[in-house]
Design a protein around this motif. Sequence first.
Motif, PDB file in Angstrom:
ATOM      1  N   MET A 164      48.199  17.503  63.693  1.00 53.53           N
ATOM      2  CA  MET A 164      48.420  16.050  63.618  1.00 53.53           C
ATOM      3  C   MET A 164      49.192  15.611  64.859  1.00 53.53           C
ATOM      4  O   MET A 164      49.991  16.375  65.391  1.00 53.53           O
ATOM      5  CB  MET A 164      49.320  15.706  62.426  1.00 53.53           C
ATOM      6  CG  MET A 164      48.784  16.117  61.102  1.00 53.53           C
ATOM      7  SD  MET A 164      50.000  15.614  59.849  1.00 53.53           S
ATOM      8  CE  MET A 164      49.725  16.880  58.627  1.00 53.53           C
ATOM      9  N   PHE A 207      50.178   8.846  56.806  1.00 52.41           N
ATOM     10  CA  PHE A 207      49.174   9.865  57.127  1.00 52.41           C
ATOM     11  C   PHE A 207      47.776   9.256  57.226  1.00 52.41           C
ATOM     12  O   PHE A 207      47.331   8.552  56.310  1.00 52.41           O
ATOM     13  CB  PHE A 207      49.121  10.930  56.025  1.00 52.41           C
ATOM     14  CG  PHE A 207      50.291  11.873  56.021  1.00 52.41           C
ATOM     15  CD1 PHE A 207      50.489  12.764  57.070  1.00 52.41           C
ATOM     16  CD2 PHE A 207      51.180  11.886  54.955  1.00 52.41           C
ATOM     17  CE1 PHE A 207      51.569  13.644  57.063  1.00 52.41           C
ATOM     18  CE2 PHE A 207      52.260  12.769  54.935  1.00 52.41           C
ATOM     19  CZ  PHE A 207      52.456  13.644  55.994  1.00 52.41           C
ATOM     20  N   PHE A 226      35.096  17.811  46.205  1.00 49.98           N
ATOM     21  CA  PHE A 226      33.934  18.462  46.839  1.00 49.98           C
ATOM     22  C   PHE A 226      34.082  19.972  46.990  1.00 49.98           C
ATOM     23  O   PHE A 226      33.244  20.620  47.597  1.00 49.98           O
ATOM     24  CB  PHE A 226      33.585  17.794  48.170  1.00 49.98           C
ATOM     25  CG  PHE A 226      34.618  17.914  49.269  1.00 49.98           C
ATOM     26  CD1 PHE A 226      35.053  19.150  49.724  1.00 49.98           C
ATOM     27  CD2 PHE A 226      35.134  16.776  49.890  1.00 49.98           C
ATOM     28  CE1 PHE A 226      35.979  19.266  50.747  1.00 49.98           C
ATOM     29  CE2 PHE A 226      36.065  16.877  50.917  1.00 49.98           C
ATOM     30  CZ  PHE A 226      36.487  18.131  51.342  1.00 49.98           C
ATOM     31  N   GLY A 249      41.779  13.485  58.408  1.00 48.57           N
ATOM     32  CA  GLY A 249      40.393  13.716  58.028  1.00 48.57           C
ATOM     33  C   GLY A 249      39.658  12.394  57.843  1.00 48.57           C
ATOM     34  O   GLY A 249      39.674  11.514  58.711  1.00 48.57           O
ATOM     35  N   GLU A 299      39.144   9.031  60.094  1.00 46.34           N
ATOM     36  CA  GLU A 299      37.763   8.575  60.355  1.00 46.34           C
ATOM     37  C   GLU A 299      37.570   7.125  59.894  1.00 46.34           C
ATOM     38  O   GLU A 299      36.886   6.337  60.535  1.00 46.34           O
ATOM     39  CB  GLU A 299      36.773   9.521  59.666  1.00 46.34           C
ATOM     40  CG  GLU A 299      36.784  10.898  60.340  1.00 46.34           C
ATOM     41  CD  GLU A 299      35.945  11.925  59.621  1.00 46.34           C
ATOM     42  OE1 GLU A 299      36.244  12.203  58.435  1.00 46.34           O
ATOM     43  OE2 GLU A 299      34.989  12.441  60.214  1.00 46.34           O
ATOM     44  N   PHE A 308      43.916  25.195  49.658  1.00 46.95           N
ATOM     45  CA  PHE A 308      44.580  23.892  49.551  1.00 46.95           C
ATOM     46  C   PHE A 308      44.945  23.604  48.110  1.00 46.95           C
ATOM     47  O   PHE A 308      46.078  23.223  47.790  1.00 46.95           O
ATOM     48  CB  PHE A 308      43.679  22.767  50.085  1.00 46.95           C
ATOM     49  CG  PHE A 308      44.304  21.406  49.876  1.00 46.95           C
ATOM     50  CD1 PHE A 308      45.303  20.943  50.708  1.00 46.95           C
ATOM     51  CD2 PHE A 308      43.928  20.613  48.788  1.00 46.95           C
ATOM     52  CE1 PHE A 308      45.910  19.715  50.487  1.00 46.95           C
ATOM     53  CE2 PHE A 308      44.526  19.382  48.556  1.00 46.95           C
ATOM     54  CZ  PHE A 308      45.522  18.931  49.418  1.00 46.95           C
ATOM     55  N   THR A 310      48.931   8.563  44.065  1.00 50.14           N
ATOM     56  CA  THR A 310      49.222   9.938  43.620  1.00 50.14           C
ATOM     57  C   THR A 310      48.362  10.955  44.357  1.00 50.14           C
ATOM     58  O   THR A 310      48.685  12.139  44.384  1.00 50.14           O
ATOM     59  CB  THR A 310      49.022  10.088  42.093  1.00 50.14           C
ATOM     60  OG1 THR A 310      47.697   9.620  41.790  1.00 50.14           O
ATOM     61  CG2 THR A 310      50.044   9.292  41.304  1.00 50.14           C
ATOM     62  N   ALA A 311      47.255  10.518  44.961  1.00 51.60           N
ATOM     63  CA  ALA A 311      46.422  11.432  45.763  1.00 51.60           C
ATOM     64  C   ALA A 311      46.507  11.034  47.242  1.00 51.60           C
ATOM     65  O   ALA A 311      45.605  11.312  48.022  1.00 51.60           O
ATOM     66  CB  ALA A 311      44.977  11.388  45.289  1.00 51.60           C
ATOM     67  N   LEU A 312      47.619  10.402  47.617  1.00 54.43           N
ATOM     68  CA  LEU A 312      47.814   9.909  48.993  1.00 54.43           C
ATOM     69  C   LEU A 312      46.597   9.105  49.483  1.00 54.43           C
ATOM     70  O   LEU A 312      46.159   9.223  50.616  1.00 54.43           O
ATOM     71  CB  LEU A 312      48.142  11.059  49.951  1.00 54.43           C
ATOM     72  CG  LEU A 312      49.399  11.881  49.610  1.00 54.43           C
ATOM     73  CD1 LEU A 312      49.710  12.876  50.718  1.00 54.43           C
ATOM     74  CD2 LEU A 312      50.611  10.986  49.378  1.00 54.43           C
ATOM     75  N   GLU A 357      40.071  19.171  59.372  1.00 55.38           N
ATOM     76  CA  GLU A 357      38.953  19.796  58.649  1.00 55.38           C
ATOM     77  C   GLU A 357      38.728  21.261  58.989  1.00 55.38           C
ATOM     78  O   GLU A 357      38.375  22.051  58.106  1.00 55.38           O
ATOM     79  CB  GLU A 357      37.654  19.012  58.880  1.00 55.38           C
ATOM     80  CG  GLU A 357      37.569  17.698  58.118  1.00 55.38           C
ATOM     81  CD  GLU A 357      38.161  16.507  58.861  1.00 55.38           C
ATOM     82  OE1 GLU A 357      38.899  16.734  59.849  1.00 55.38           O
ATOM     83  OE2 GLU A 357      37.889  15.366  58.475  1.00 55.38           O
ATOM     84  N   LEU A 396      40.157  23.765  56.880  1.00 59.30           N
ATOM     85  CA  LEU A 396      39.563  23.888  55.533  1.00 59.30           C
ATOM     86  C   LEU A 396      38.193  24.571  55.605  1.00 59.30           C
ATOM     87  O   LEU A 396      37.466  24.620  54.615  1.00 59.30           O
ATOM     88  CB  LEU A 396      39.370  22.490  54.921  1.00 59.30           C
ATOM     89  CG  LEU A 396      40.612  21.675  54.576  1.00 59.30           C
ATOM     90  CD1 LEU A 396      40.241  20.216  54.365  1.00 59.30           C
ATOM     91  CD2 LEU A 396      41.304  22.216  53.333  1.00 59.30           C
ATOM     92  N   ILE A 428      34.049  20.692  59.221  1.00 60.10           N
ATOM     93  CA  ILE A 428      34.233  19.835  60.398  1.00 60.10           C
ATOM     94  C   ILE A 428      34.351  18.399  59.892  1.00 60.10           C
ATOM     95  O   ILE A 428      34.010  18.122  58.733  1.00 60.10           O
ATOM     96  CB  ILE A 428      33.063  19.966  61.410  1.00 60.10           C
ATOM     97  CG1 ILE A 428      31.734  19.462  60.815  1.00 60.10           C
ATOM     98  CG2 ILE A 428      32.936  21.397  61.902  1.00 60.10           C
ATOM     99  CD1 ILE A 428      30.653  19.245  61.857  1.00 60.10           C
ATOM    100  N   ALA A 472      39.131  12.732  52.839  1.00 54.99           N
ATOM    101  CA  ALA A 472      38.191  12.767  51.723  1.00 54.99           C
ATOM    102  C   ALA A 472      38.885  13.546  50.601  1.00 54.99           C
ATOM    103  O   ALA A 472      39.779  14.352  50.864  1.00 54.99           O
ATOM    104  CB  ALA A 472      36.915  13.469  52.150  1.00 54.99           C
TER     105      ALA A 472
END
Length: 255
Positions: free
Chosen positions: A166, A106, A69, A109, A113, A247, A21-23, A133, A136, A139, A64
């Motif tokens: 992307m 997908f 955050f 970010g 990484e 976002f 649900t949060a990919l 990043e 947003l 970085i 992330a």
Amino acid sequence: MENILLDITEHIAKITINRPTALNALNKQTISELSEALDQLATNEDIRVLIITGSGTKAFVAGADIKEFSDFDVKQGAQLAALGHEMLFDKIEKFPKPVIAAVNGFALGGGLELAMACHFRIASDNARLGLPETSLGLIPGYGGTQRLPELVGKGKAIEMITTATMIDANDAHRWGLVNQVVAQAELEATCTKIAQKIAHNSPQAVGAALRAIAGGFNDKVNGYNVEISEFGKCFGTEDFKEGTTAFIEKRKPNF
Ligand code: CAA
């Protein structure tokens, strides 16, 4: 474990990050669960290869967890990056057996990484990869500023990071970011076949090869420290507040 699934079959371990649900975004708990699983698998002599993938057909990991955050300050931002490196990303890179990222959608970010910390990547044809990043006000904070240039070269990495765009699986293949692109239905079987080939070889020699190859990249340590500090500083900027708020409010940021 709430957010990851672990399967072990004939020397091959597969971790599936399971927050559809949060990919499959990496929140604190998921990072902690991954860290614990890696510790267990690293010392399990029966395991010779690890495959990491995301649940569902849409995302490997979409980054992330932005919602977790978005109200962090400078110190918390730097801690987030430092802890991530220590608990997960460094652990994967230094994992004593080969780690394959099965990039099933997908990888953005922190998700890209994560894939880049793995020893190599196989992607499904629907995969889209990027480090968004800067859109947003941030970085990359989980090694992206160091590992992307290593894989695709400095110029392409700077283009990807500063444009925050992307690329599709075929471009990722062309740029050396993924080793192979296959139809989504074939991703699991392809990664398993590669893992089986590795598992047939000497585990000691495979481990030695990983250590030798890693030996050539040790001078990157300072770059990671710079990244941690720069990532933390982003959390003190207006752009970061605007980027993450936009976002969450599902609108475009106004920088
Ligand atoms: N963090 C938290 N939640 C996320 C997320 C993330 N990184 N990515 C997606 N989600 C959530 C969405 O908020 C949404 O939740 P709700 O249903 O509760 O609204 C759900 O997952 C589905 O996502 P979308 O509705 O946005 O799906 P979409 O198909 O319209 O778009 C997407 C897919 C393009 C991947 C889009 O979700 C997206 O842009 N995600 C964010 C990607 C991103 O910016 N990643 C970088 C994060 S920062 C980072 O990783 C820092 C670092 O280096 C340490």
